[in-house]
Write a protein that holds these residues in place. Sequence first.
Motif, PDB file in Angstrom:
ATOM      1  N   PRO A   9       0.825  -1.227   0.000  1.00 42.84           N
ATOM      2  CA  PRO A   9       0.000   0.000   0.000  1.00 42.84           C
ATOM      3  C   PRO A   9       0.857   1.274   0.000  1.00 42.84           C
ATOM      4  O   PRO A   9       0.514   2.260  -0.653  1.00 42.84           O
ATOM      5  CB  PRO A   9      -0.816  -0.124   1.296  1.00 42.84           C
ATOM      6  N   HIS A  40      -1.804  -1.961  13.993  1.00 41.55           N
ATOM      7  CA  HIS A  40      -3.134  -1.501  13.591  1.00 41.55           C
ATOM      8  C   HIS A  40      -3.093  -0.100  12.989  1.00 41.55           C
ATOM      9  O   HIS A  40      -3.965   0.285  12.202  1.00 41.55           O
ATOM     10  CB  HIS A  40      -4.100  -1.541  14.787  1.00 41.55           C
ATOM     11  N   VAL A  41      -2.077   0.695  13.332  1.00 36.71           N
ATOM     12  CA  VAL A  41      -1.904   2.016  12.743  1.00 36.71           C
ATOM     13  C   VAL A  41      -1.219   1.902  11.384  1.00 36.71           C
ATOM     14  O   VAL A  41      -1.546   2.633  10.440  1.00 36.71           O
ATOM     15  CB  VAL A  41      -1.089   2.933  13.678  1.00 36.71           C
ATOM     16  N   GLU A  42      -0.270   0.967  11.282  1.00 44.18           N
ATOM     17  CA  GLU A  42       0.478   0.793  10.036  1.00 44.18           C
ATOM     18  C   GLU A  42      -0.450   0.553   8.847  1.00 44.18           C
ATOM     19  O   GLU A  42      -0.223   1.082   7.754  1.00 44.18           O
ATOM     20  CB  GLU A  42       1.445  -0.388  10.167  1.00 44.18           C
ATOM     21  N   ARG A  43      -1.517  -0.214   9.045  1.00 52.55           N
ATOM     22  CA  ARG A  43      -2.387  -0.614   7.936  1.00 52.55           C
ATOM     23  C   ARG A  43      -3.017   0.577   7.238  1.00 52.55           C
ATOM     24  O   ARG A  43      -3.126   0.594   6.010  1.00 52.55           O
ATOM     25  CB  ARG A  43      -3.479  -1.579   8.436  1.00 52.55           C
ATOM     26  N   TRP A  44      -3.456   1.588   8.010  1.00 49.06           N
ATOM     27  CA  TRP A  44      -4.129   2.710   7.367  1.00 49.06           C
ATOM     28  C   TRP A  44      -3.197   3.883   7.071  1.00 49.06           C
ATOM     29  O   TRP A  44      -3.458   4.684   6.167  1.00 49.06           O
ATOM     30  CB  TRP A  44      -5.320   3.191   8.202  1.00 49.06           C
ATOM     31  N   ILE A  45      -2.087   3.987   7.813  1.00 52.89           N
ATOM     32  CA  ILE A  45      -1.198   5.125   7.587  1.00 52.89           C
ATOM     33  C   ILE A  45      -0.190   4.860   6.463  1.00 52.89           C
ATOM     34  O   ILE A  45       0.332   5.791   5.849  1.00 52.89           O
ATOM     35  CB  ILE A  45      -0.450   5.509   8.890  1.00 52.89           C
ATOM     36  N   SER A  46       0.042   3.587   6.152  1.00 50.32           N
ATOM     37  CA  SER A  46       1.048   3.229   5.143  1.00 50.32           C
ATOM     38  C   SER A  46       0.811   3.899   3.778  1.00 50.32           C
ATOM     39  O   SER A  46       1.727   4.512   3.216  1.00 50.32           O
ATOM     40  CB  SER A  46       1.114   1.703   4.989  1.00 50.32           C
ATOM     41  N   PRO A  47      -0.405   3.830   3.202  1.00 53.65           N
ATOM     42  CA  PRO A  47      -0.607   4.499   1.900  1.00 53.65           C
ATOM     43  C   PRO A  47      -0.513   6.013   1.991  1.00 53.65           C
ATOM     44  O   PRO A  47      -0.105   6.674   1.020  1.00 53.65           O
ATOM     45  CB  PRO A  47      -2.013   4.050   1.485  1.00 53.65           C
ATOM     46  N   ILE A  48      -0.874   6.598   3.147  1.00 57.89           N
ATOM     47  CA  ILE A  48      -0.766   8.053   3.322  1.00 57.89           C
ATOM     48  C   ILE A  48       0.704   8.473   3.316  1.00 57.89           C
ATOM     49  O   ILE A  48       1.089   9.462   2.675  1.00 57.89           O
ATOM     50  CB  ILE A  48      -1.452   8.488   4.636  1.00 57.89           C
TER      51      ILE A  48
END
Length: 248
Positions: free
Chosen positions: A77, A127-135
């Motif tokens: 991502p 759990h933060v890595e999953r959504w912050i990675s593409p950002i």
Amino acid sequence: MNESSFFLSLLTFTFLSAGVVKGVSGMGLPTVAMGLLGTVMPPAEATAMLVIPSFVTNVWQLLAGAATTRLMRRLWPMMLGIVIGTVGGTTLLVRVNPLWSGLGLGSALMVYAGYALLSPALSVPPHVERWISPIIGLFTGAICGATGVFTIPAVPFLQALRLERDELVQALGLSFTVSTVALAIGLATHGAFRLEQLGLSATAIVPALAGMWLGQTVRVHINPKLFRQCFLLFLALLGLELASRPFR
């Protein structure tokens, strides 16, 4: 010395120096190359010069370990975000006045040097890595596309994942490789990556690899912490010089 000989000497010195930094620290080749070349040519032209040596050295770094496939599955991502951000960001690099793109390059160098000197102990939970990675990927790509610098915020983010040392080196290689390819695509899309630049970029492979070998050789004989601090201070001063040009 004629202009052509001077330029080839400058190219050799730049990529030899950048290769030494990468050989000692595992990173820094495109950052150093962009900083040095950016003092004598527009950032868009400097970016075109570093595409091939950056790609070759970063693929080498990416494949020098056993975690390549695992890291690709985990970080895709972020890599997708880098591609989208970089291709879009090259519009600024190509179209903006070189003085102002130099200001962006210099600012990026100073921000990275300041962060690396402070070295805050950051940590990103799963759990933060999953959504912050593409950002993170999008921001890294936008900065990469606009300045040619691949490091912010990708490097702090990857360091905050608390990977094993060898995995971190490979993850940086993956991020820089994807950034390089996306940068080449973005430059080509805007007609800023020409055939003659491809040839000049290819000539920089030899000094870059020679510098990496030299850096890896001397790494065991020097104080890596002191070397890193001196390198980052140099990078900050180089960034300040570039960033101050529009105001002279």
